[in-house]
Design an enzyme around this catalytic site. Sequence first.
Site, PDB file in Angstrom:
ATOM      1  CD  GLU A 112      12.793 -26.489  12.618  1.00 41.73           C
ATOM      2  OE1 GLU A 112      12.749 -27.182  11.777  1.00 41.73           O
ATOM      3  OE2 GLU A 112      11.835 -26.067  12.664  1.00 41.73           O
ATOM      4  CD  GLU A 117      10.240 -22.536  10.050  1.00 40.60           C
ATOM      5  OE1 GLU A 117       9.367 -23.312  10.429  1.00 40.60           O
ATOM      6  OE2 GLU A 117      11.531 -22.448   8.563  1.00 40.60           O
TER       7      GLU A 117
HETATM    8  C1  BGP Z   1       9.795 -26.477  10.440  1.00 40.31           C
HETATM    9  C2  BGP Z   1      10.502 -26.360   9.220  1.00 40.31           C
HETATM   10  C3  BGP Z   1       9.626 -26.185   8.163  1.00 40.31           C
HETATM   11  C4  BGP Z   1       8.259 -26.484   7.674  1.00 40.31           C
HETATM   12  C5  BGP Z   1       7.435 -25.855   9.451  1.00 40.31           C
HETATM   13  C6  BGP Z   1       6.215 -26.890   9.450  1.00 40.31           C
HETATM   14  O1  BGP Z   1      10.399 -27.788  11.196  1.00 40.31           O
HETATM   15  O2  BGP Z   1      11.456 -25.246   9.170  1.00 40.31           O
HETATM   16  O3  BGP Z   1      10.461 -26.276   6.686  1.00 40.31           O
HETATM   17  O4  BGP Z   1       7.899 -27.007   6.906  1.00 40.31           O
HETATM   18  O5  BGP Z   1       8.661 -26.760  10.443  1.00 40.31           O
HETATM   19  O6  BGP Z   1       5.943 -28.074   9.612  1.00 40.31           O
HETATM   20  P1  BGP Z   1       5.567 -28.716   8.493  1.00 40.31           P
HETATM   21  O7  BGP Z   1       5.840 -28.400   7.641  1.00 40.31           O
HETATM   22  O8  BGP Z   1       6.166 -30.852   9.019  1.00 40.31           O
HETATM   23  O9  BGP Z   1       4.110 -28.634   9.147  1.00 40.31           O
END
Ligand code: BGP
Length: 483
Positions: free
Chosen positions: A197, A380
């Site tokens: 990201e 993701e």
């Molecule tokens: C993205 C990141 C992850 C992850 C995901 C889900 O931004 O790369 O590390 O955590 O989001 O977000 P969250 O854990 O806040 O639900």
Amino acid sequence: MKFPEDLLWGGASADFQYEGGFGEGGRGLLTSDYVTDGSVHTPRMMTYKCLDGTLGETPMRSSMPKGAVGCFHEGKYYPSHQAVDFYHRYKEDIELYAEMGMTTMRFSICWSRIYPTGMEEEPNEEGLLFYEDVVNECLKYNIEPLITICHDEIPQYLADQYGGWLNRITIDCYLKLCKTLFERFKGKVKYWLTFNEINALSGYSHLGTTSADEQTTLQAIHHLFVASAKAKILSMEMIPGSMIGTMYASSPTYPATCHPDDIIAWQKQRRNLFYFSDVMLRGYYPNYTDSFLKERGVTLDIKEGDIELLKEGALDYYSFSCYRSTTVNKDSHLGHSGMSFDLNPYLETSPWGWPIDPQSIRYLLNEVYDRYQKPIFIVENGLGYIDEVDENFYVNDQKRIEYLKDHFIEIKKSVEEDHVEVLGYTMWGGIDLVSLSTGEMKKRYGWVYVDMDDKGHGTKNRYRKESFYWMKEFLSSKGKNIE
Ligand code: BGP
């Protein structure tokens, strides 16, 4: 309709949310180690100590006062320290992936496990051995490892001594890490992500910088561009045939109305994402760079040779996170990564207010493929949800199954009807892990339930959810259960 046979399926994680093993195996400290837990209502904080010894804390995406260094405060909970203990349970977790029939697993390297301060000449062999075991364990089951070299963090020493990514010393330290990893994993790991990201990074925790303003952030990001390009160039020499990408937080945005002002606001907002991937996939700063920087009052210090490196080190594939879609209008407040988080009245939301929009993934796949004509790895996606667990630790997560099914249908259409080249799909948090935004455990994504609460209490034992069996059926029947 069929998914291509070679499309990879798996789960994804980041070391500071998943691995734990704090203080073990010669691991050094990371900026992410100073981030506390939180909730939807209580932001996660970074704790620090000032030069005069006073203690303080500041929100996760900000920076610490001048001279302050990361420091632990008594009584605070820091989720990265134990996370969900992949460090000791990796064999069990990988076996669960194998049981589901997964063909890939994305995980990230804890930089300070390999180079505790970032500055050592030689890597920490114990750290390397840990990841070597993880990779070998994956290969044992024909699971293709997908490695994120750096996921939203940096060794604390580089941050406190050098100002992290604002300093070009960090580029050399990062390259040393890449070289070590490429050397150790050549012939074993094909897919790499140089950064996670990259369009959503800012401040001490992510970049190790002493300021989180736009000037500092975008200059630091220029150094990340250069570092990524150098890593790609190095890979061509050391691990030819590998695929090097970077991951972008890419959840789609729609114009809130067809009013021309809203359309322009939408176009501008999309450039807050494409600025980053245009540089890295095309290999040069895009035509709108001047206005983009001017609006932010930023002047970049680009050194001789950087422009050539960016060109030579253009990435092989695009990869993204996509959880939801948002809308934007001319008055929208833009949050981190220049994103509007406005809701869409046509979509229902998750308990964390994230709109659920399966079609957005097809929209995004097409948007990106139209732009770059390079393959895409979906690294993701998933539903963060509150799982109701019964006395046997069983979770009937129909909502998650529905989310996945609807998204898989749209991915299939992108591949079959739109001919988008998709390399694979890794759902976020295949095994439940700590949430990045809130630091909670109850925001769960996995196919596998982990017995642990928001404060880290619990056995950390793993339990298969209903979605685990659904996913297993999806993979063994080659997607029949979504038809
Ligand atoms: C993205 C990141 C992850 C992850 C995901 C889900 O931004 O790369 O590390 O955590 O989001 O977000 P969250 O854990 O806040 O639900």
